[in-house]
Structure formats: structure tokens, C-alpha cells
Design an enzyme around this catalytic site. Sequence first.
Site, PDB file in Angstrom:
ATOM      1  N   GLU A 180       8.115  13.427  -0.794  1.00  0.00           N
ATOM      2  CA  GLU A 180       8.527  12.028  -0.676  1.00  0.00           C
ATOM      3  C   GLU A 180       9.566  11.941   0.439  1.00  0.00           C
ATOM      4  OE1 GLU A 180       7.358   9.513  -2.375  1.00  0.00           O
ATOM      5  OE2 GLU A 180       6.299  10.444  -4.063  1.00  0.00           O
TER       6      GLU A 180
ATOM      7  N   HIS B 272      -1.813   6.880  -0.724  1.00  0.00           N
ATOM      8  CA  HIS B 272      -1.479   5.499  -1.081  1.00  0.00           C
ATOM      9  C   HIS B 272      -1.383   4.698   0.220  1.00  0.00           C
ATOM     10  CE1 HIS B 272       0.459   7.324  -4.874  1.00  0.00           C
ATOM     11  NE2 HIS B 272      -0.710   6.789  -5.197  1.00  0.00           N
TER      12      HIS B 272
ATOM     13  N   HIS C   1       4.250  11.397   1.211  1.00  0.00           N
ATOM     14  CA  HIS C   1       4.337  10.073   0.604  1.00  0.00           C
ATOM     15  C   HIS C   1       5.648   9.404   0.995  1.00  0.00           C
ATOM     16  CE1 HIS C   1       0.974  10.364  -2.421  1.00  0.00           C
ATOM     17  NE2 HIS C   1       1.118  11.640  -2.105  1.00  0.00           N
TER      18      HIS C   1
END
Length: 348
Positions: free
Chosen positions: A229, A70, A165
Site C-alpha cells: 500500500e 482495483h 495498491h
Amino acid sequence: MAITTELFGSAPDWLAHTLADAGLPVATKKARLADGTRITRQAAGLLYACPPADRANPNNEALIVSAGVHGNETAPVEVLNGLVTELLAGRWPLACPTLLILGNPPALKAGERFSAANMNRLFNGAYHQPAYRGLAEAERAQLLEEACRRFATLHPDNLSHYDLHTAIRPSKREKFALYPFIKGRRVPRPQCRFLLEAEVETLLLQHREATTFASFSSSVLGAESFTVELGKVEPFGRNDLRRFRGFGDALRRRLCGQPAPEVSPPFDHLTVFEVVHEILNTGPSFRLRVPDDVANFTEFAPGTVIWEDATTCYRVGTSPEAIVFPNREVPVGQRAGLMIRPLQQLGA
């Protein structure tokens, strides 16, 4: 500096080269460090590093490390770029074969989550679906799968993949990892130790195979894979990289083949969650009944309505449940959140 120029031309580092050539075809380029380590730039944002054959690889392992799937999740990209800069400068010896990936260069350059489609829903062959035909993100997902397959063919034993991420919303548990679903599989103790070393103390067990990058490498390549994350989304230059030092130090230690340190408080156990319900956008009448600014791992009391549509109403069961990844804006049929609850604690 000569090695950097050989691999990246006039760009000062890997990240700058990746952004400059985002979306463009990039020829393969090879270089060799003074200690014999071979570096191959396979494409924009794609580096293969292999130590000399006579160097010990104490854990007999191979690593795939990816970030920037992303494009607005920049902190892990900066961490990886820093490690590559150190490696090319000869500041430490590489012990294990490694594939380093900056996932979505055009989105990284634009500072957007994605250009046309969420790339972390396009793996496990999902890029073949007609809806994604011709999209740049579908082509990139296919390229990354092919690169990972080649790498796994060369280095099939003890393969790990960490897809890094940062979250688009706050989280009551800042750093957490997701373990892809493989029926009957348990998380190996060394992986638990690594996550704790990296200051990741929460683990969410996925409940079904998915189309994420980590699910692909887990189910197809047999890797021990994790989506990790590491904090909250910030643009380039706005990240407090001190908050990511634990992961960077742990990854550098793995790349060097050094022994794992002793586990110590506060990072001495993993809290493990399981999925109890997957929220899907069911169509025009779908309503997600949680606040737009709710943080990941926010807990809801029994009986709380989480979502409803014309025919269904989901309420929290007899014990509290927490939510992660709530997003009412996803397309119909895609995941709008997960309801989870604590399962156990794992010591290292």
C-alpha cells in the site's frame, strides 16, 4: 518510438493502450529491443519482458509486479507505466525476467474500484465460486493466475511478486506492506531491505491464507509476495508522483540487477504488526462501532467496543490495538477490518 508502435499501435504508451482496449480480446504481440530484450504483450495490460540470455542476472531472480487490481488505485499504475516507457526507450538494461500487470483494465478505464466484484477477493481459485460465474473480474483473475503460472514455470527460482495498491482512506502509516500467511515462513532479510529502500517501513503479517493476488502467488507459486500500500486513492492525473519516487527508484534498481544500497535513516528498520482479530460482516445485526473516516493504524484503548451483533461484542483486549481496512459496506461474510498490534522491529 518504433517499438512502442509495434506493441501498442497508435497508443502512445502501455497504459493508453490498456485503457483503449479494456475488456476487449487483444492478440499476442512480440517485439525485440535493440539490446536483445524480448517484450511480449500477452493481453491487455499484460507484458512479459525477458533480457537476452547472455546478460547477467546478479540475483538470479524473477519479478511479477502488478497494479490496478482495483481500478481507482491509479498511482502505482502510473509508476509502472513510466518504468515500461523507460525500458522500451532503452534508458536502462533489464537484468531479470519480469511479468508486468495492470490488473483490471475496465475498472481502470471507468475510474471505479471494481465493476461487479472485488477482484482482489477472487484469486486462489475463488473465481470458480458460483456467485462469480460469468463476471468479467472472475475471468480476468483466472487469466492473470494462468499468466503467472506460466511465468513461474519458466522462471521458478527466486520469484518475487509485488502487488501495488493505494488505500481508500487515510493512514497514520502512509506506506505499508502485507506479507501473506505461509505457516512457519519468515520474511527474508533481502526483502526487508527492499521494502525499506522503497520507503515502506511498516509490515503487517497476515494470519491466514486469503484470496488476494499476493496470497495466490505466495501459496501456489512459492513466490515471496507482498501486497504493498503506497498511499491514498486519487484519479489519474491527480497523483503527486514525487511521493512514489522511492518505490519507483527501488523497483528500477531491482529490474536492472544493481546491488542494493546501504540502509540509512529514517528507513533503517521495519515495524512489524500481527493480526489479533479479523472483523467479519456477520449479517443484518452487524455494527462496526468506529467512525467512517477513521484512518488506518488508528489505535484504540483497551476495552473499546469495535463491533457487535445480536450475539457478540468485540472489545479491545488488555493492550491497545489498531485497526486497518475498516469498511462497514462489505458483503456478509467478507472482511470488514483487521485489528492489529505491534510485534517487533526488524533491522535490515
